[in-house]
Design an enzyme around this catalytic site. Structure first.
Site, PDB file in Angstrom:
ATOM      1  N   TYR A 146      24.895  15.216  18.482  1.00  0.00           N
ATOM      2  CA  TYR A 146      25.806  16.448  18.378  1.00  0.00           C
ATOM      3  C   TYR A 146      26.404  17.417  19.171  1.00  0.00           C
ATOM      4  O   TYR A 146      27.423  17.404  19.376  1.00  0.00           O
ATOM      5  CB  TYR A 146      24.886  16.537  16.559  1.00  0.00           C
ATOM      6  CG  TYR A 146      26.087  17.844  15.422  1.00  0.00           C
ATOM      7  CD1 TYR A 146      27.265  17.272  15.963  1.00  0.00           C
ATOM      8  CD2 TYR A 146      25.936  18.934  16.146  1.00  0.00           C
ATOM      9  CE1 TYR A 146      27.555  18.462  15.121  1.00  0.00           C
ATOM     10  CE2 TYR A 146      26.778  20.096  15.155  1.00  0.00           C
ATOM     11  CZ  TYR A 146      27.953  19.367  14.943  1.00  0.00           C
ATOM     12  OH  TYR A 146      28.566  20.173  14.254  1.00  0.00           O
ATOM     13  N   ASP A 147      25.133  17.582  19.251  1.00  0.00           N
ATOM     14  CA  ASP A 147      25.704  18.770  20.919  1.00  0.00           C
ATOM     15  C   ASP A 147      26.379  18.252  21.578  1.00  0.00           C
ATOM     16  O   ASP A 147      27.036  19.042  22.635  1.00  0.00           O
ATOM     17  CB  ASP A 147      23.884  19.097  20.909  1.00  0.00           C
ATOM     18  CG  ASP A 147      23.303  19.336  20.124  1.00  0.00           C
ATOM     19  OD1 ASP A 147      23.507  19.916  19.267  1.00  0.00           O
ATOM     20  OD2 ASP A 147      21.744  20.171  20.956  1.00  0.00           O
ATOM     21  N   PHE A 192      19.295  25.484  -0.168  1.00  0.00           N
ATOM     22  CA  PHE A 192      18.721  26.428  -1.034  1.00  0.00           C
ATOM     23  C   PHE A 192      18.993  27.046  -1.929  1.00  0.00           C
ATOM     24  O   PHE A 192      17.969  27.339  -3.520  1.00  0.00           O
ATOM     25  CB  PHE A 192      18.428  27.951  -0.141  1.00  0.00           C
ATOM     26  CG  PHE A 192      17.571  28.477   0.679  1.00  0.00           C
ATOM     27  CD1 PHE A 192      16.320  27.424   1.328  1.00  0.00           C
ATOM     28  CD2 PHE A 192      17.706  29.897   1.600  1.00  0.00           C
ATOM     29  CE1 PHE A 192      15.407  27.853   2.548  1.00  0.00           C
ATOM     30  CE2 PHE A 192      17.204  30.037   2.451  1.00  0.00           C
ATOM     31  CZ  PHE A 192      15.729  28.984   3.638  1.00  0.00           C
ATOM     32  N   GLN A 275      17.569  31.537  17.324  1.00  0.00           N
ATOM     33  CA  GLN A 275      18.408  32.150  17.186  1.00  0.00           C
ATOM     34  C   GLN A 275      19.454  32.046  17.117  1.00  0.00           C
ATOM     35  O   GLN A 275      20.232  30.987  18.122  1.00  0.00           O
ATOM     36  CB  GLN A 275      17.766  33.436  18.335  1.00  0.00           C
ATOM     37  CG  GLN A 275      16.198  34.100  18.142  1.00  0.00           C
ATOM     38  CD  GLN A 275      16.269  35.833  19.376  1.00  0.00           C
ATOM     39  OE1 GLN A 275      16.959  35.163  20.673  1.00  0.00           O
ATOM     40  NE2 GLN A 275      16.275  36.704  19.188  1.00  0.00           N
TER      41      GLN A 275
END
Length: 328
Positions: A146-147, A192, A275
């Protein structure tokens, strides 16, 4: 009447972009092969006089009758589960698909906006991430499909801009959420909420201290729209700079849903960024853009959307153990 082609139109962001351009008075041509998109995301536009849909894989030659003013290339798997299940297709849509659409833009003398991603920064060594940061990416890791597809996409787009003088725009999209996200696609918010609605404990990978910055879809679309109509050809971060740890966000979801589940921890997937926070100084400067919808408001809307899903949709599992899958 201005005409715009939106690839990946049946996806989460693509369908919202179709809505925005319809609202702005454009004639919209949506294109998707449904490899990850969903027909129901466009059902409300089926009989709209300024919308047409073409089922097509953009890795094959793309032909559109008539003139085109704009192209927005959003055809790509975007969730970890998707691009790890279909890695070759992910690489092809970022390379062959982008090449085909750049060629179409050249033939039609159309401006093209390419959807890139914060994943071009990899697991960043610079925080927050600015557009001039080159990134820290593992080209051969599981996320590399993907990157690197997105990094190549940016490179070939700039080559067309410089060599052919093509009108190009590049948006680097940070974590976006809202209605029409797929519930079990491996991304944090639907994962979630899905677990909360099913009465399951919430799964946090690693120690939960890794961070993300979540942008509500309406804000994201506004930034993309402004970038398309701007005169800026280089990459621009569009995202929400308000950062939160995954652990704190899981606790926020528990409070939002009123559930009693606990948080359980699993091993951190390989190359998962620790991050993720956009520096949006450039977007503020050239687009006069910044997000307006705070997370509490956006999450309430998103949660209410997921509550409308059927029991079959709610309990459908696209992959039972995401962490094990991406270690393969």
């Amino acid at each position: 009447m201005k005409r715009v082609l939106v690839t990946g139109a049946a996806g989460f962001l693509g369908s919202h972009l179709c809505d925005r351009f319809i609202k702005e008075g454009f004639y919209v041509i949506g294109m998707d092969n449904y490899i990850t998109g969903d027909k129901k995301n466009l059902a409300h536009l089926a009989n709209h006089p300024r919308f047409e849909f073409i089922k097509h894989d953009v890795t094959e030659f793309v032909e559109i009758e008539g003139n085109l003013d704009y192209i927005l290339h959003f055809a790509s798997p975007a969730s970890p589960i998707d691009y790890l299940k279909i890695p070759i297709q992910t690489l092809k849509v970022g390379s062959l698909g982008t090449h085909n659409l750049l060629g179409l833009a050249k033939a039609k003398d159309a401006r093209i906006l390419i959807a890139s991603t914060s994943e071009v920064y990899g697991d960043p060594l610079v925080h927050p991430q600015t557009e001039d940061y080159y990134g820290n990416v593992n080209t051969i890791g599981p996320r590399g499909v993907y990157d690197e597809a997105k990094r190549f996409q940016e490179s070939i787009t700039m080559a067309y801009h410089r060599f052919h003088g093509l009108e190009t725009r590049i948006v680097r999209i940070f974590n976006t959420y809202g209605p029409r996200m797929r519930l079990n696609d491996g991304r944090v918010i639907p994962a979630f909420i899905g677990q909360a609605l099913r009465g399951e404990d919430l799964t946090v990978f690693g120690d939960g201290l890794q961070t993300r910055s979540f942008c509500y879809v309406d804000d994201q679309v506004e930034g993309i729209y402004r970038l398309l109509l701007s005169d800026y050809a280089y990459p621009v971060n569009i995202g929400n700079p308000h950062e939160i740890t995954i652990k704190d966000f899981a606790e926020e979801i528990i409070r939002l849903t009123g559930t009693k589940q606990k948080i359980v921890y699993k091993d951190l997937p390989q190359n998962d960024p620790l991050q993720r926070q956009p520096d949006i100084s450039l977007a503020k400067k050239i687009l006069n853009w910044e997000p307006k919808i705070d997370r509490a408001e956006g999450m309430k809307i998103t949660y209410n959307y997921f509550k409308t899903l059927t029991k079959e949709e709610l309990f459908k599992s696209e992959h039972k153990d995401f962490a094990q899958h991406i270690k393969k």
